[in-house]
Each structure stands twice: as structure tokens, then as C-alpha cells.
Motif scaffolding. Structure first.
Motif, PDB file in Angstrom:
ATOM      1  N   HIS A   1      -2.825   3.945   5.427  1.00 40.09           N
ATOM      2  CA  HIS A   1      -3.305   2.802   4.635  1.00 40.09           C
ATOM      3  C   HIS A   1      -4.730   2.489   5.072  1.00 40.09           C
ATOM      4  O   HIS A   1      -5.211   2.991   6.109  1.00 40.09           O
ATOM      5  CB  HIS A   1      -2.390   1.583   4.822  1.00 40.09           C
ATOM      6  CG  HIS A   1      -2.193   1.174   6.256  1.00 40.09           C
ATOM      7  ND1 HIS A   1      -3.170   0.544   7.004  1.00 40.09           N
ATOM      8  CD2 HIS A   1      -1.118   1.305   7.091  1.00 40.09           C
ATOM      9  CE1 HIS A   1      -2.721   0.303   8.222  1.00 40.09           C
ATOM     10  NE2 HIS A   1      -1.487   0.751   8.307  1.00 40.09           N
TER      11      HIS A   1
ATOM     12  N   ARG B   1      -2.346   2.962  -5.404  1.00 39.74           N
ATOM     13  CA  ARG B   1      -2.266   3.191  -3.968  1.00 39.74           C
ATOM     14  C   ARG B   1      -3.668   3.482  -3.440  1.00 39.74           C
ATOM     15  O   ARG B   1      -4.472   4.138  -4.104  1.00 39.74           O
ATOM     16  CB  ARG B   1      -1.372   4.390  -3.655  1.00 39.74           C
ATOM     17  CG  ARG B   1       0.112   4.147  -3.857  1.00 39.74           C
ATOM     18  CD  ARG B   1       0.922   5.314  -3.308  1.00 39.74           C
ATOM     19  NE  ARG B   1       0.722   5.464  -1.865  1.00 39.74           N
ATOM     20  CZ  ARG B   1       1.241   6.459  -1.150  1.00 39.74           C
ATOM     21  NH1 ARG B   1       1.975   7.395  -1.744  1.00 39.74           N
ATOM     22  NH2 ARG B   1       1.031   6.526   0.146  1.00 39.74           N
TER      23      ARG B   1
ATOM     24  N   TRP C   1       0.800  -1.226   0.000  1.00 35.51           N
ATOM     25  CA  TRP C   1       0.000   0.000   0.000  1.00 35.51           C
ATOM     26  C   TRP C   1       0.833   1.277   0.000  1.00 35.51           C
ATOM     27  O   TRP C   1       0.296   2.366  -0.132  1.00 35.51           O
ATOM     28  CB  TRP C   1      -0.964  -0.014   1.174  1.00 35.51           C
ATOM     29  CG  TRP C   1      -2.065  -1.028   1.007  1.00 35.51           C
ATOM     30  CD1 TRP C   1      -2.604  -1.487  -0.156  1.00 35.51           C
ATOM     31  CD2 TRP C   1      -2.763  -1.707   2.065  1.00 35.51           C
ATOM     32  NE1 TRP C   1      -3.588  -2.409   0.097  1.00 35.51           N
ATOM     33  CE2 TRP C   1      -3.709  -2.561   1.450  1.00 35.51           C
ATOM     34  CE3 TRP C   1      -2.694  -1.678   3.460  1.00 35.51           C
ATOM     35  CZ2 TRP C   1      -4.580  -3.374   2.194  1.00 35.51           C
ATOM     36  CZ3 TRP C   1      -3.544  -2.480   4.202  1.00 35.51           C
ATOM     37  CH2 TRP C   1      -4.474  -3.320   3.571  1.00 35.51           C
TER      38      TRP C   1
END
Length: 323
Positions: free
Chosen positions: A165, A159, A142
Motif C-alpha cells: 500500500h 487500488r 487499499w
């Protein structure tokens, strides 16, 4: 304001493709209705190869819910981590995070049914190591940067939008799960009310020099259904709750601790336990629960009855719960 949850596992014993398709579509309509009335969360889960058609694909379902809603979160509790390809799961969660604007919450567990591992030809004894790899891979993937994975360099795109994240918790009822969460600096989601495990997790945070927090079920988190006449509802629909309770009981050995744990073998025993509760709106308000978990389609509950219970909650209980 209490946390309010609508839970869906889409169980329907003896379903036909047509009836199960109708149940899935009804669940999406219920999620949209719950969203429009201010319910906090849709909760779903993952089990495989179950005769009663338990939902095996929670992220596919989550994507459909996000397409039908605007505000409500979806918690996958839990994804069975070692059964998933780490890179592909990183991609799927990133896409859902972007699609939903950060409304996906993933609880990663390792499961407790060896037959699910056998179905996917995954070695049961390696589940701890596979879970470590999965979690580490997700966190690296991520970032959007290249990283080493199984002896080669890979990069995962896109992403996600959530910073740093998407919300990822480690679930479980063991010290190994708590230690894994602390080592990675991830929040911990005990599968039941286990204060001693929370203490162990906090001690490990200090040991590893990481930061985290616990999202632990309350000592009492019943699964709820609303009805004007609970006696009648138990008599007519109690078998659906009993079916789910007996399914869980058949899966759980002595070392498995779950918030849904029932020893009932009859509807009367199930009602007396209080794990599943059918309440009037007034009774529901009087419970004073911090977490109210509605289960409108439990154990193959008829869709019409599920709608009646959900509407009672949204129209007669929610307005009385306060800001």
C-alpha cells in the motif's frame, strides 16, 4: 548522501488572493527546479483556519507538485487524520499514488489544536478513536476488497499502485501514537528526537508480533536558508522566520514535543537558538548534517529571496555533498 528536503507551508500574513496565488505557483516552480537538481523530497503539512494562510490542503498541493515533477517524493507531514473522511482520504491517496508512481509519503497525526477540530465539528475527545478508525480503514480500503465499515459493506476503488500500500506512517510524540503504529504494523514517525519513544515502539512491536521501523528526526534538524551575507539576510528577512517560530510557539503546550520548538521573542534570540539558520554555502557544507531542510518561503519570505536561497543550495551546496 544526505537527505535533502524543500519545505512548503505557503504561509503569507496579510496575503491577497493574487499574492497567495503567485506564491503557490512559485512553490510549484521551486519544486520542479528542486526535482531537476536532485533534491530528495518536498515536505508539506496541514493546518486550518490560520490567519496567516497556512496551507490547509496538502494533498491538493501534492497533486500539483507531482504534475510538475518526475522523481521527487512529497511527504505530507502530517495529515490531521481525525479531520478527514476515511473513505475519501483512501481514494485521494490512492489516486495520488497512481499519479505519482508511488512518490507520496503520508504521515498521519492527530494534531494539537482543538480549534481545528471545532472548525470541522469533530469532537476533540474522540480523536484517538477516530485515528484508529482512519488508519484501519485506509489499510482495508487499499486492498480493493469489500470490507465492513460502520455497519455496512463497502469497497474502495481504484487500488493504489504501491505494494502492499502507499507509504503510511503514524506520527506523534505520545506512547499512544507509538502503540497505535505498532499494533497496525505501521512505521512510526516521532514528531521530535525521542529515543525513549522509539524504544517503547519497538517493545510494542514485539508485544503485538508485528513488524515496523522508525523514521525519527535527528537530534538537530534545523530549518535552513542560504545567503551570501547571513548578517544582512537576518537583518532584512529574520522577521519572517520569527513569525513562523512565534506561530508554532503559540500552538504548543507543555506536552507537545516538536522538532520545531522555539522560545525566541526577537530575531536575535531566534538566530542564537539555531532552530532556524541562515548560512553561506560553505557554512552549510561544513555543518555535516544528515538531513538538510530548506525552507525558502518561510513565514511569508519574499519569493525572490526564496529563489536566491534555493539556487545557492542547488548550485553551490548539492554538488559538494557527494554521491
Amino acid at each position: 548522501m544526505p537527505v535533502t528536503v524543500v519545505r512548503f507551508n505557503l504561509v503569507e500574513p496579510g496575503a491577497t488572493p493574487a499574492s497567495l496565488g503567485a506564491r503557490y505557483r512559485s512553490a510549484l516552480e521551486m519544486a520542479a527546479y528542486a526535482d531537476s537538481h536532485g533534491i530528495t523530497t518536498v515536505q508539506t503539512e496541514e493546518h486550518h483556519g490560520v490567519e496567516n494562510n497556512w496551507l490547509p490542503s496538502p494533498f491538493a498541493f501534492a497533486g500539483a507538485v507531482f504534475g510538475a515533477t518526475r522523481r521527487i517524493a512529497v511527504t505530507v507531514s502530517a495529515v490531521i487524520g481525525p479531520l478527514h473522511d476515511p473513505l475519501r482520504l483512501a481514494e485521494d491517496i490512492a489516486v495520488l499514488d497512481l499519479l505519482s508512481g508511488g512518490r507520496l509519503v503520508t504521515v498521519a497525526g492527530i494534531g494539537y489544536r482543538p480549534e481545528e477540530y471545532a472548525l470541522f465539528d469533530v469532537e476533540w475527545k474522540r480523536r484517538g478513536r477516530l485515528q484508529d478508525e482512519l488508519l484501519e480503514t485506509l489499510l482495508q480500503a487499499w486492498t480493493g476488497e469489500p470490507f465492513a465499515y460502520r455497519g455496512r459493506t463497502v469497497r474502495v476503488t481504484p487500488r493504489p499502485c504501491s505494494d502492499p500500500h502507499p507509504l503510511l506512517l503514524v506520527g506523534g510524540s505520545s506512547e499512544a501514537a507509538a502503540r497505535r503504529a505498532a499494533r497496525l504494523g505501521l512505521p512510526f514517525f516521532p514528531s521530535a528526537h525521542l529515543p525513549e519513544l522509539e524504544t517503547y515502539y519497538k517493545d510494542r512491536l514485539v508485544e503485538y508480533g508485528t513488524e515496523g521501523w522508525t523514521m525519527m528526526p535527528a537530534a538537530e534538524t534545523p530549518l535552513l536558508h542560504l545567503a551570501e551575507d547571513p548578517d544582512r539576510a537576518w537583518a532584512v528577512y529574520g522577521e519572517h522566520f520569527l513569525h513562523e517560530a512565534r506561530t508554532y510557539a503559540s500552538w504548543q503546550s507543555g506536552d507537545i514535543r516538536s522538532a520545531v520548538r522555539s522560545a525566541a521573542t526577537t530575531v536575535d534570540e531566534l538566530r542564537a537558538e539555531g532552530v532556524y539558520r541562515i548560512l553561506t554555502p560553505d557554512e552549510c557544507v561544513a555543518q555535516g548534517l544528515d538531513n538538510l531542510v530548506l525552507h525558502p518561503l518561510a513565514g511569508g519570505m519574499p519569493v525572490d529571496e526564496g529563489w536566491r536561497g534555493l539556487r545557492l543550495f542547488c548550485e553551490d551546496v548539492l554538488p559538494r555533498l557527494g554521491p
